[in-house]
Scaffold this motif. Structure first.
Motif, short mmCIF file in Angstrom:
data_model
loop_
_atom_site.label_atom_id
_atom_site.label_comp_id
_atom_site.label_asym_id
_atom_site.label_seq_id
_atom_site.Cartn_x
_atom_site.Cartn_y
_atom_site.Cartn_z
N LYS A 111 36.76 38.51 41.07
CA LYS A 111 37.12 39.84 40.85
C LYS A 111 38.45 39.76 40.08
N GLY A 112 38.90 38.63 39.41
CA GLY A 112 39.88 38.30 38.75
C GLY A 112 41.12 38.06 39.35
N ASN A 113 41.27 38.08 40.86
CA ASN A 113 42.25 37.89 41.38
C ASN A 113 42.74 36.47 41.49
N THR A 114 44.19 36.04 41.61
CA THR A 114 44.63 34.86 41.66
C THR A 114 44.79 34.25 43.24
N ILE A 115 44.27 33.06 43.23
CA ILE A 115 44.39 32.16 44.38
C ILE A 115 45.02 30.96 44.26
N TYR A 116 46.17 30.62 45.11
CA TYR A 116 46.98 29.42 44.74
C TYR A 116 46.44 28.48 46.14
N GLN A 117 46.12 27.30 45.61
CA GLN A 117 45.53 26.39 46.71
C GLN A 117 46.36 25.07 46.67
N VAL A 118 46.36 24.21 47.53
CA VAL A 118 46.76 22.92 47.99
C VAL A 118 45.98 22.23 48.43
N GLY A 119 45.54 21.01 48.05
CA GLY A 119 44.26 20.32 48.84
C GLY A 119 43.14 21.18 48.93
N GLY A 120 42.68 22.16 48.20
CA GLY A 120 41.89 22.91 48.58
C GLY A 120 41.62 24.10 49.40
N LYS A 121 42.98 24.18 49.91
CA LYS A 121 43.25 25.23 51.02
C LYS A 121 44.16 26.21 50.43
N SER A 122 43.72 27.67 50.47
CA SER A 122 44.51 28.63 49.98
C SER A 122 45.99 28.75 50.80
N PHE A 123 46.92 29.01 50.05
CA PHE A 123 48.10 29.28 50.75
C PHE A 123 48.74 30.56 50.15
N VAL A 124 48.63 31.15 48.85
CA VAL A 124 48.94 32.40 48.36
C VAL A 124 47.52 33.00 47.79
N PHE A 125 47.54 34.24 48.30
CA PHE A 125 46.26 34.92 47.81
C PHE A 125 46.18 36.21 47.42
N PHE A 126 46.11 36.54 46.23
CA PHE A 126 46.17 37.98 45.59
C PHE A 126 44.71 38.50 46.05
N ARG A 127 44.93 39.45 47.15
CA ARG A 127 43.55 40.16 47.48
C ARG A 127 42.99 41.30 46.43
N THR A 128 41.78 41.44 46.85
CA THR A 128 41.32 42.60 46.09
C THR A 128 41.28 43.73 47.07
N PRO A 129 41.22 45.05 46.68
CA PRO A 129 41.31 46.23 47.44
C PRO A 129 40.35 45.92 48.67
N GLN A 130 40.83 46.12 49.90
CA GLN A 130 39.94 46.16 50.97
C GLN A 130 40.29 47.19 52.03
N PRO A 131 39.05 47.46 52.98
CA PRO A 131 39.43 48.79 53.84
C PRO A 131 40.33 48.64 54.82
N ASP A 132 40.83 47.45 55.15
CA ASP A 132 41.48 47.16 56.42
C ASP A 132 43.22 47.53 55.74
N ALA A 133 43.18 47.67 54.45
CA ALA A 133 44.70 47.84 54.02
C ALA A 133 44.67 48.98 53.14
#
Length: 130
Positions: A24-46
């Protein structure tokens, strides 16, 4: 004070980082294939407690331990939060609208700690000793 551009710059500056674009166009930063900073899409829990409108600007940062998570979430001077959906998940959430409450130096530490929590032991050691 910090901005979304600072989050991107700090995450991208860490070694061995890959920036991915989510479906959905959100940016995800990974190191070694593991996310460490993740821009979430709108979710019902927040969502706004008054209107129920999903927050469009939640950023997830990984943390090293439950103690680190608890320290960030319980500190009344920080805008970090969590939701029941993330019980047991080593991450904290932050609305981009509240980044201005965090000094850039503190944000840099949060991003670096997120990277350290997900990097391989070899990469962690090299970065810490470099």
């Amino acid at each position: 004070m910090s901005t979304v551009d600072d989050v991107h710059a700090l995450a991208a500056a860490m070694p061995h980082v890959t920036a991915l674009e989510g479906p959905k166009g959100n940016t995800i930063y990974q190191v070694g294939g593991k996310s460490f900073v993740f821009f979430r899409t709108p979710q019902p829990d927040a969502a706004d407690p008054g209107t129920g409108e999903k927050y469009p600007d939640v950023i997830m940062f990984w943390v090293e331990s439950e103690e680190d998570k608890d320290a960030l979430v319980r500190d009344p001077t920080t805008p970090f939060f969590t939701t029941p959906r993330f019980d047991g998940h080593l991450s904290v959430l932050l609305r981009a609208a509240h980044l201005h409450r965090i000094p850039r130096e503190e944000l840099a530490e949060i991003v670096q700690d997120a990277w350290l929590s997900r990097a391989s032991p070899r990469r962690r050691e090299k970065w810490l000793n470099g």
